[in-house]
Design a protein around this motif. Structure first.
Motif, mmCIF file in Angstrom:
data_model
loop_
_atom_site.group_PDB
_atom_site.id
_atom_site.type_symbol
_atom_site.label_atom_id
_atom_site.label_comp_id
_atom_site.label_asym_id
_atom_site.label_seq_id
_atom_site.Cartn_x
_atom_site.Cartn_y
_atom_site.Cartn_z
ATOM 1 N N PHE B 97 0.835 -1.201 0.000
ATOM 2 C CA PHE B 97 0.000 0.000 0.000
ATOM 3 C C PHE B 97 0.868 1.249 0.000
ATOM 4 C CE2 PHE B 97 -3.600 -2.519 1.706
ATOM 5 C CZ PHE B 97 -4.544 -2.070 0.812
ATOM 6 N N LEU B 101 1.261 4.349 -2.965
ATOM 7 C CA LEU B 101 1.007 5.778 -2.788
ATOM 8 C C LEU B 101 2.291 6.597 -2.811
ATOM 9 C CD1 LEU B 101 -1.672 5.907 0.047
ATOM 10 C CD2 LEU B 101 -1.979 6.342 -2.386
ATOM 11 N N ASN B 105 2.983 10.418 0.385
ATOM 12 C CA ASN B 105 1.528 10.359 0.327
ATOM 13 C C ASN B 105 0.958 9.455 1.411
ATOM 14 O OD1 ASN B 105 1.194 12.113 -1.796
ATOM 15 N ND2 ASN B 105 1.335 10.494 -3.339
ATOM 16 N N LEU B 109 -1.743 10.532 4.109
ATOM 17 C CA LEU B 109 -3.030 9.866 4.276
ATOM 18 C C LEU B 109 -3.268 9.532 5.742
ATOM 19 C CD1 LEU B 109 -5.568 8.553 3.208
ATOM 20 C CD2 LEU B 109 -4.248 6.518 2.653
ATOM 21 N N LEU B 112 -4.147 12.676 7.626
ATOM 22 C CA LEU B 112 -5.488 13.188 7.338
ATOM 23 C C LEU B 112 -6.550 12.325 8.005
ATOM 24 C CD1 LEU B 112 -5.011 14.100 3.574
ATOM 25 C CD2 LEU B 112 -5.296 15.680 5.496
ATOM 26 N N LEU B 113 -6.348 11.037 7.940
ATOM 27 C CA LEU B 113 -7.325 10.145 8.569
ATOM 28 C C LEU B 113 -7.324 10.347 10.080
ATOM 29 C CD1 LEU B 113 -6.821 6.875 6.509
ATOM 30 C CD2 LEU B 113 -8.705 8.506 6.387
ATOM 31 N N GLN B 115 -6.752 13.043 11.612
ATOM 32 C CA GLN B 115 -7.474 14.280 11.908
ATOM 33 C C GLN B 115 -8.972 14.062 11.921
ATOM 34 O OE1 GLN B 115 -6.461 18.039 9.974
ATOM 35 N NE2 GLN B 115 -4.510 17.142 9.380
ATOM 36 N N LEU B 116 -9.421 13.176 11.071
ATOM 37 C CA LEU B 116 -10.863 12.919 10.996
ATOM 38 C C LEU B 116 -11.341 12.092 12.170
ATOM 39 C CD1 LEU B 116 -11.714 12.224 7.270
ATOM 40 C CD2 LEU B 116 -12.334 14.165 8.698
#
Lengths: 122, 122
Positions: B97, B101, B105, B109, B112-113, B115-116
């Motif tokens: 994986f 990317l 990247n 990722l 960002l995840l 943060q969510l």
DNA sequence: TCACAATTATTAACATGTTAAGGAAATCAT
DNA sequence: ATGATTTCCTTAACATGTTAATAATTGTGA
């Protein structure tokens, strides 16, 4: 998805049922295959979801008379109303996510996820 | 997760069962609460998973004698072997994986995840 | 101490994901 | 035209997510 589920809890509708209704609201009526594809559901799931939505009076299913293997699924007024009543609210939730990350990060996230799963045309 | 599930299909173990075993393999034995937390599972799910893993002889459950509400869950040799035999393979899948990317990247990722979903300490 | 609250875990009920098997209708090759 | 294949969908069987109800144990305050 927690905020979405919370929004839907008052309607007695699940996340996936909502997704099916949304797709139908956009496209009017669809055959099962297309619907499953656009709602990112497998056939067996869609079969069950369609049954419950039909029982709730939110969709109708009719056989395609030309190819009688196929079914056409259509959203009813009641179903459409559920989507309409919550479209704004749903949009705000998504906007909230976007704001939490910032526009640039949000786009980056979508790009990265798309790279991982080229299948989802969303 | 598709590649992971594919790897596991030959073992007759599911993704979540594998996650539970992995956490146990790292920590030896854990009480149910901690295990549920680290494996990102709700209690009811863990209860069922523990039952099937126990039936397969991959874990053991013992009551905590000090606080008899609690249980201690421990991985067996058989369970440990399943993890050991596939640790490399799993690492390669993750590496795949990452390679798909690119390192930068991939890190983006994860950020960002995170943060969510500030909840997942993973 | 004893009723009451809090903690820990299980059970129940429903919806979905997932794989496999089955059934009906259409298509195709011979 | 007919038997095999393919397509579209449903059913079945199992595992999990999720919320609510229960049970068992422990903790607490009067």
């Amino acid at each position: 998805m927690a905020p979405i589920r919370e929004m839907l809890s008052e309607t007695g509708i699940t996340e996936q049922q909502w997704r099916v209704l949304r797709v139908l609201a956009e496209h009017g009526s669809l055959d099962t295959s297309t619907l499953a594809d656009r709602a990112s559901l497998l056939f067996p799931s869609l079969t069950r979801i369609a049954t419950t939505l039909r029982n709730k009076g939110l969709i109708t299913q009719t056989r395609d008379e030309i190819d009688r293997r196929r079914q056409l699924i259509e959203i009813t007024e009641a179903g459409q109303k559920i989507i309409d009543d919550r479209a704004d609210q749903a949009a705000q939730i998504v906007a909230g996510f976007r704001a939490a990350l910032g526009d640039d990060n949000y786009e980056s996230l979508l790009d990265l996820l798309a790279q991982l799963d080229p299948g989802s045309s969303n």
